[in-house]
Design an enzyme around this catalytic site. Structure first.
Site, PDB file in Angstrom:
ATOM      1  N   THR A 289      -8.915  -3.138   6.814  1.00 13.82           N
ATOM      2  CA  THR A 289      -7.787  -2.317   7.231  1.00 13.82           C
ATOM      3  C   THR A 289      -8.211  -0.899   7.620  1.00 13.82           C
ATOM      4  O   THR A 289      -9.210  -0.382   7.098  1.00 13.82           O
ATOM      5  CB  THR A 289      -6.766  -2.245   6.072  1.00 13.82           C
ATOM      6  OG1 THR A 289      -5.838  -1.191   6.311  1.00 13.82           O
ATOM      7  CG2 THR A 289      -7.439  -1.959   4.738  1.00 13.82           C
ATOM      8  N   ASP A 290      -7.410  -0.273   8.472  1.00 13.64           N
ATOM      9  CA  ASP A 290      -7.671   1.130   8.837  1.00 13.64           C
ATOM     10  C   ASP A 290      -7.478   2.063   7.644  1.00 13.64           C
ATOM     11  O   ASP A 290      -7.908   3.217   7.677  1.00 13.64           O
ATOM     12  CB  ASP A 290      -6.779   1.567  10.013  1.00 13.64           C
ATOM     13  CG  ASP A 290      -5.279   1.513   9.742  1.00 13.64           C
ATOM     14  OD1 ASP A 290      -4.865   1.058   8.654  1.00 13.64           O
ATOM     15  OD2 ASP A 290      -4.513   1.929  10.634  1.00 13.64           O
ATOM     16  N   GLU A 291      -6.821   1.567   6.567  1.00 13.34           N
ATOM     17  CA  GLU A 291      -6.537   2.441   5.429  1.00 13.34           C
ATOM     18  C   GLU A 291      -7.812   2.866   4.698  1.00 13.34           C
ATOM     19  O   GLU A 291      -7.794   3.825   3.942  1.00 13.34           O
ATOM     20  CB  GLU A 291      -5.582   1.752   4.458  1.00 13.34           C
ATOM     21  CG  GLU A 291      -4.298   1.377   5.157  1.00 13.34           C
ATOM     22  CD  GLU A 291      -3.135   1.074   4.239  1.00 13.34           C
ATOM     23  OE1 GLU A 291      -3.129   1.544   3.090  1.00 13.34           O
ATOM     24  OE2 GLU A 291      -2.237   0.363   4.688  1.00 13.34           O
TER      25      GLU A 291
ATOM     26  N   TYR B  81      -5.103   0.234  -3.507  1.00 11.62           N
ATOM     27  CA  TYR B  81      -5.241  -0.831  -2.502  1.00 11.62           C
ATOM     28  C   TYR B  81      -6.365  -0.512  -1.532  1.00 11.62           C
ATOM     29  O   TYR B  81      -7.289  -1.315  -1.334  1.00 11.62           O
ATOM     30  CB  TYR B  81      -3.919  -1.031  -1.732  1.00 11.62           C
ATOM     31  CG  TYR B  81      -4.103  -1.819  -0.443  1.00 11.62           C
ATOM     32  CD1 TYR B  81      -4.409  -3.170  -0.464  1.00 11.62           C
ATOM     33  CD2 TYR B  81      -3.994  -1.181   0.800  1.00 11.62           C
ATOM     34  CE1 TYR B  81      -4.600  -3.889   0.712  1.00 11.62           C
ATOM     35  CE2 TYR B  81      -4.177  -1.887   1.981  1.00 11.62           C
ATOM     36  CZ  TYR B  81      -4.484  -3.241   1.937  1.00 11.62           C
ATOM     37  OH  TYR B  81      -4.687  -3.939   3.105  1.00 11.62           O
TER      38      TYR B  81
ATOM     39  N   LYS C 241     -10.053  -2.310  -0.823  1.00 15.78           N
ATOM     40  CA  LYS C 241     -10.492  -2.855   0.473  1.00 15.78           C
ATOM     41  C   LYS C 241     -11.820  -2.210   0.886  1.00 15.78           C
ATOM     42  O   LYS C 241     -12.727  -2.887   1.364  1.00 15.78           O
ATOM     43  CB  LYS C 241      -9.430  -2.641   1.550  1.00 15.78           C
ATOM     44  CG  LYS C 241      -8.143  -3.413   1.345  1.00 15.78           C
ATOM     45  CD  LYS C 241      -8.289  -4.934   1.349  1.00 15.78           C
ATOM     46  CE  LYS C 241      -8.635  -5.507   2.696  1.00 15.78           C
ATOM     47  NZ  LYS C 241      -8.598  -6.993   2.688  1.00 15.78           N
TER      48      LYS C 241
HETATM   49  P1  NAD Z   1       0.021 -10.973   2.577  1.00 11.52           P
HETATM   50  O1  NAD Z   1       0.261 -10.225   1.316  1.00 11.52           O
HETATM   51  O2  NAD Z   1       1.159 -11.333   3.444  1.00 11.52           O
HETATM   52  O3  NAD Z   1      -0.753 -12.338   2.248  1.00 11.52           O
HETATM   53  C1  NAD Z   1      -1.800 -12.405   1.330  1.00 11.52           C
HETATM   54  C2  NAD Z   1      -2.075 -13.878   1.045  1.00 11.52           C
HETATM   55  O4  NAD Z   1      -3.193 -13.951   0.139  1.00 11.52           O
HETATM   56  C3  NAD Z   1      -0.891 -14.597   0.358  1.00 11.52           C
HETATM   57  O5  NAD Z   1      -0.689 -15.847   0.966  1.00 11.52           O
HETATM   58  C4  NAD Z   1      -1.366 -14.758  -1.077  1.00 11.52           C
HETATM   59  O6  NAD Z   1      -0.809 -15.892  -1.721  1.00 11.52           O
HETATM   60  C5  NAD Z   1      -2.872 -14.878  -0.899  1.00 11.52           C
HETATM   61  N1  NAD Z   1      -3.610 -14.464  -2.108  1.00 11.52           N
HETATM   62  C6  NAD Z   1      -3.435 -13.320  -2.834  1.00 11.52           C
HETATM   63  N2  NAD Z   1      -4.280 -13.318  -3.879  1.00 11.52           N
HETATM   64  C7  NAD Z   1      -5.019 -14.454  -3.793  1.00 11.52           C
HETATM   65  C8  NAD Z   1      -6.068 -14.992  -4.582  1.00 11.52           C
HETATM   66  N3  NAD Z   1      -6.525 -14.375  -5.677  1.00 11.52           N
HETATM   67  N4  NAD Z   1      -6.603 -16.164  -4.188  1.00 11.52           N
HETATM   68  C9  NAD Z   1      -6.144 -16.829  -3.079  1.00 11.52           C
HETATM   69  N5  NAD Z   1      -5.140 -16.368  -2.313  1.00 11.52           N
HETATM   70  C10 NAD Z   1      -4.587 -15.183  -2.662  1.00 11.52           C
HETATM   71  O7  NAD Z   1      -1.052 -10.105   3.351  1.00 11.52           O
HETATM   72  P2  NAD Z   1      -1.222  -9.859   4.915  1.00 11.52           P
HETATM   73  O8  NAD Z   1      -0.360  -8.744   5.329  1.00 11.52           O
HETATM   74  O9  NAD Z   1      -1.140 -11.161   5.609  1.00 11.52           O
HETATM   75  O10 NAD Z   1      -2.736  -9.329   4.958  1.00 11.52           O
HETATM   76  C11 NAD Z   1      -3.826 -10.245   5.094  1.00 11.52           C
HETATM   77  C12 NAD Z   1      -5.124  -9.463   5.110  1.00 11.52           C
HETATM   78  O11 NAD Z   1      -5.109  -8.523   6.179  1.00 11.52           O
HETATM   79  C13 NAD Z   1      -5.383  -8.654   3.831  1.00 11.52           C
HETATM   80  O12 NAD Z   1      -6.751  -8.742   3.535  1.00 11.52           O
HETATM   81  C14 NAD Z   1      -5.006  -7.238   4.219  1.00 11.52           C
HETATM   82  O13 NAD Z   1      -5.742  -6.291   3.478  1.00 11.52           O
HETATM   83  C15 NAD Z   1      -5.400  -7.215   5.700  1.00 11.52           C
HETATM   84  N6  NAD Z   1      -4.647  -6.274   6.548  1.00 11.52           N
HETATM   85  C16 NAD Z   1      -3.278  -6.284   6.530  1.00 11.52           C
HETATM   86  C17 NAD Z   1      -2.593  -5.422   7.378  1.00 11.52           C
HETATM   87  C18 NAD Z   1      -1.077  -5.412   7.443  1.00 11.52           C
HETATM   88  O14 NAD Z   1      -0.503  -4.557   8.122  1.00 11.52           O
HETATM   89  N7  NAD Z   1      -0.381  -6.348   6.786  1.00 11.52           N
HETATM   90  C19 NAD Z   1      -3.299  -4.541   8.209  1.00 11.52           C
HETATM   91  C20 NAD Z   1      -4.701  -4.566   8.189  1.00 11.52           C
HETATM   92  C21 NAD Z   1      -5.363  -5.447   7.355  1.00 11.52           C
HETATM   93  P1  TYD Z   2       3.735   0.046   4.355  1.00  7.95           P
HETATM   94  O1  TYD Z   2       4.423  -0.995   5.168  1.00  7.95           O
HETATM   95  O2  TYD Z   2       3.775  -0.056   2.880  1.00  7.95           O
HETATM   96  O3  TYD Z   2       2.241   0.097   4.896  1.00  7.95           O
HETATM   97  P2  TYD Z   2       1.054   1.162   4.548  1.00  7.95           P
HETATM   98  O4  TYD Z   2       1.510   2.127   3.546  1.00  7.95           O
HETATM   99  O5  TYD Z   2       0.021   0.255   4.017  1.00  7.95           O
HETATM  100  O6  TYD Z   2       0.727   1.804   5.848  1.00  7.95           O
HETATM  101  O7  TYD Z   2       4.329   1.462   4.759  1.00  7.95           O
HETATM  102  C1  TYD Z   2       4.250   1.941   6.085  1.00  7.95           C
HETATM  103  C2  TYD Z   2       4.752   3.370   6.101  1.00  7.95           C
HETATM  104  O8  TYD Z   2       6.152   3.388   5.750  1.00  7.95           O
HETATM  105  C3  TYD Z   2       4.077   4.256   5.064  1.00  7.95           C
HETATM  106  O9  TYD Z   2       3.960   5.568   5.606  1.00  7.95           O
HETATM  107  C4  TYD Z   2       5.041   4.258   3.892  1.00  7.95           C
HETATM  108  C5  TYD Z   2       6.383   4.167   4.576  1.00  7.95           C
HETATM  109  N1  TYD Z   2       7.454   3.485   3.810  1.00  7.95           N
HETATM  110  C6  TYD Z   2       8.713   4.095   3.680  1.00  7.95           C
HETATM  111  O10 TYD Z   2       8.949   5.221   4.170  1.00  7.95           O
HETATM  112  N2  TYD Z   2       9.685   3.412   2.992  1.00  7.95           N
HETATM  113  C7  TYD Z   2       9.461   2.184   2.435  1.00  7.95           C
HETATM  114  O11 TYD Z   2      10.373   1.620   1.806  1.00  7.95           O
HETATM  115  C8  TYD Z   2       8.170   1.581   2.593  1.00  7.95           C
HETATM  116  C9  TYD Z   2       7.873   0.218   1.997  1.00  7.95           C
HETATM  117  C10 TYD Z   2       7.194   2.262   3.301  1.00  7.95           C
END
Ligand code: NAD
Ligand code: TYD
Length: 350
Positions: A123-125, A148, A152
């Site tokens: 992630t970019d985070e 988190y 990562k």
């Molecule tokens: P999500 O929370 O929707 O899904 C996570 C999945 O992992 C779920 O199906 C969960 O059951 C499974 N899981 C959790 N713990 C586990 C374990 N111990 N063993 C096996 N399975 C397990 O997450 P997402 O948003 O789909 O993100 C997927 C990946 O992409 C993550 O690694 C996250 O860090 C990365 N990512 C997400 C975003 C975003 O905006 N959502 C952006 C950049 C990177």
């Molecule tokens: P989020 O979806 O949790 O992603 P991340 O913090 O990993 O980027 O949040 C996106 C942005 O929205 C972040 O700046 C936090 C803000 N946010 C709110 O303002 N209200 C909310 O209820 C949530 C969940 C996030």
């Protein structure tokens, strides 16, 4: 090619599996997922009977179960994670366990089984807050702010150490904030969309001027396929939507598109340690792999709102589950809960 996809029942993993199966290539997918609160097999109902797809329930921290699922796979695409910043503040232990220890176990098993390619989804985070006008490239320092993002960054470093020390064939991606269908409604966009559709308040943290770079999940998955097929071993590829928007602007846009009033905006206390701005430089993946985003934010948001509007049953079932008690416990009382925990320190469950 047989691929083990970890976390395939989650938001991005399920979109990835659907996209890969639709490519019509010779990919065979094993979806390995623990089915935490965020894992929902309904996300994959439409491919469940595809002979090129199978599901194995398991934890990435369980080495024996990982080994039996990974056996015979040539590649691993590793999505499984505890993926929510707020949860990592409430309860960091499972985040560290899955994101750090789980990744370590996958690396160990993949090495043992001589997996040919390991794509680590990050992630970019990990780059932390970016100053106005600054953009993180793949060599920018890792300065994570939350448990988190620290977990990562830790897993990214572990993966890189395996490349350097063991010649392990891994490649890493770092993507910006994803949005699109099947996203669990604890994250900003699905929470705001579903609250707006239900005439509920939209909780804006702090002044709402934090900026995020929004990437449609289908564009992200296309980027991951490119990295899986053609990414250079040992390299990191940023994947960003290059659409940077303030949270408040985004919330107002959602209200406009859903036809709801701005009186639904509700300012709540800021998230502790909240990163102000994320911004990615994505020249490398464009130059080397020819990837760039294709779905404009305007179009993607419209599609996503339509998806949540038409999938009320999916949403109702998600809300009936663990999400509801989590929502009630933390999200309906967030002014006090998040800050009380950050200030007094969590009670470690270790
Ligand atoms: P999500 O929370 O929707 O899904 C996570 C999945 O992992 C779920 O199906 C969960 O059951 C499974 N899981 C959790 N713990 C586990 C374990 N111990 N063993 C096996 N399975 C397990 O997450 P997402 O948003 O789909 O993100 C997927 C990946 O992409 C993550 O690694 C996250 O860090 C990365 N990512 C997400 C975003 C975003 O905006 N959502 C952006 C950049 C990177
Ligand atoms: P989020 O979806 O949790 O992603 P991340 O913090 O990993 O980027 O949040 C996106 C942005 O929205 C972040 O700046 C936090 C803000 N946010 C709110 O303002 N209200 C909310 O209820 C949530 C969940 C996030």
């Amino acid at each position: 090619m047989k691929i083990l996809v970890t976390g395939g029942a989650g938001f991005i993993g399920s979109n990835f599996i659907r996209q890969v199966l639709a490519l019509g290539k010779d990919y065979v997918i094993v979806n390995y997922d623990k089915l935490t609160y965020a894992g929902n097999l309904e996300n994959l109902d439409d491919v469940a009977k595809n002979p090129a797809y199978s599901f194995a329930k398991g934890d990435i921290c369980d080495a024996a179960a990982v080994e039996s699922a990974m056996n015979g796979c040539e590649a691993v695409v590793h999505f499984a994670a505890e993926s929510h910043v707020d949860r990592s503040i409430y309860e960091p232990a499972p985040v560290i366990e899955t994101n750090v220890t789980g990744t370590f176990i996958l690396l160990q098993v993949a090495r043992k089984l001589n997996v040919r390619r390991f794509v680590h989804i990050s992630t970019d985070e990990v780059y932390g807050d970016m100053d106005a006008g600054a953009f993180a490239d793949e060599n920018s320092p890792l300065q994570p702010s939350s448990p988190y993002s620290a977990s990562k960054a830790s897993s990214d470093l572990l993966v890189r150490s395996y490349v350097r020390t063991f010649g392990f064939p891994a490649v890493l991606t770092r993507a910006s904030n994803n949005y699109g269908p099947y996203q669990f409604p604890e994250k900003f966009l699905p929470l705001m969309i579903t609250n707006a559709l239900d005439d509920k308040p939209l909780p804006i943290y702090g002044d709402g001027k934090q900026q995020r770079d929004w990437l449609h999940v289908e564009d992200h998955c296309r980027g991951i396929v490119a990295v899986l097929e053609r990414g250079r071993i040992g390299e990191v590829y940023n994947i960003g939507g290059q659409d940077i928007v303030e949270n408040l602007t985004m919330a107002k846009a959602l209200l406009r598109v859903t036809g709801k009033p701005e009186t639904l905006l509700s300012y709540v206390k800021d998230r502790p340690g909240h990163d102000r701005r994320y911004a990615l430089k994505c020249d490398k993946i464009e130059r080397e792999l020819g990837w760039k985003p294709t779905i404009s934010l305007e179009e993607g948001l419209r599609q996503t709102i339509d998806w949540y509007r038409s999938n009320t049953k999916w949403m109702a079932r998600v809300r009936d589950g663990e999400y509801r008690s989590y929502y009630e416990k933390y999200y309906e009382n967030r002014d006090s809960s998040l800050h009380a925990i950050a200030q007094t320190g969590p009670k470690p469950s270790l």
